[in-house]
Design an enzyme around this catalytic site. Sequence first.
Site, PDB file in Angstrom:
ATOM      1  N   ASN A   1     -10.258   0.025  -0.298  1.00 16.45           N
ATOM      2  CA  ASN A   1      -8.803   0.003  -0.210  1.00 16.45           C
ATOM      3  C   ASN A   1      -8.240  -0.669  -1.456  1.00 16.45           C
ATOM      4  OD1 ASN A   1      -6.102  -0.515   0.350  1.00 16.45           O
ATOM      5  ND2 ASN A   1      -6.468  -1.269   2.421  1.00 16.45           N
TER       6      ASN A   1
ATOM      7  N   CYS B   1       0.805  -1.224   0.000  1.00 18.21           N
ATOM      8  CA  CYS B   1       0.000   0.000   0.000  1.00 18.21           C
ATOM      9  C   CYS B   1       0.838   1.275   0.000  1.00 18.21           C
ATOM     10  CB  CYS B   1      -0.952   0.000   1.190  1.00 18.21           C
ATOM     11  SG  CYS B   1      -2.055  -1.430   1.235  1.00 18.21           S
TER      12      CYS B   1
ATOM     13  N   HIS C   1      -3.128   7.183   2.281  1.00 20.80           N
ATOM     14  CA  HIS C   1      -3.602   5.874   1.838  1.00 20.80           C
ATOM     15  C   HIS C   1      -4.998   5.634   2.397  1.00 20.80           C
ATOM     16  CE1 HIS C   1      -4.108   1.677   1.150  1.00 20.80           C
ATOM     17  NE2 HIS C   1      -3.807   1.306   2.380  1.00 20.80           N
TER      18      HIS C   1
END
Length: 332
Positions: free
Chosen positions: A288, A111, A258
């Site tokens: 996500n 990520c 993020h």
Amino acid sequence: MTIKITGTGRALPEKTVTNFDMAKLVDTSDEWIRGRTGIAERRISTGDTVSSLAAKACAEALTMAGKDAEEVDLILVATCSPELLLPCCACQVQSAIGAHQAVAFDLNAACSGFLFALNTAYAYLQTGLYQNALIVGSEVLSKLIDWTDRSTCVLFGDGAGAAFIEKTEADEVCANGRTAGIEEMVMGSDGTKGMVLACAERTVSNPYFKETETIKPYVYMNGQEVYKFATRQVPACIKEALDKANLTVDDVDLFVLHQANVRIIESVAKRLKADIAKFPMNLDRIGNMSSATIPVLLDELNRDGKIKKGDRLVLSGFGAGLTYGASILVWG
């Protein structure tokens, strides 16, 4: 010498899967998912690949930048979910968009991937090896998810986001007195805690050895440990970057983080004592997407006119590894 982001782009699968759809697959509910994550829906591939999504996002970024693919010097693809181990996804993107002059390779920091790719490209441009770079975070996480595990399958989505960055020799001073470009960066890793967020690849199997223990090739996550890591490490690395640049939280216009969990983002804002209004979010609509979250959000903000020349942005991510980082840049 500095750099400017002159083009951004994104690509998302057409298929939208809502929390109500998820409730038909596993024992969950819209209320439970929203309350714990802030996610309402996500995009899921029905044939889109990491490379096809990346190529579309890159094409959009080049169009905005007014550049031809033949002008691209460097392509970096951040991904943890490629279809192929060989060739790398960046070379597939190079072929798809016709960037025949570019050097292309992949980078995997999960990520944190796009952030690490941005900083890597910046380092290459600083040395003078290249004049520009096309960086993209692209994921099809839906193929890595155990769709019977309600703790993970509700979290993730598929998509890609890209940015085209260019080297500029002369400093560009914006109307507010700030100089466009990257001002500071911080990156870090803590491999000792890597297995709290993991996904297995092939085990060793050859004529001389065979693994006796088999691990399912799906994403495993210890949610509590990841939450504790993120809420502690993200504000710490942002603060470290700001201190290095002799800046304060008040000097930042937007924190582009993020998009993993609304509670994490709210906790980071609270620990930094920053206005939550400075933390734009889109995870409610797309979930996500690992390395794709920051560039997709960046493209949304850019195209919606929510980033102005001279604005100071903090980009920050965290992910498997465990990895983390923050970059401060003034939009040019």
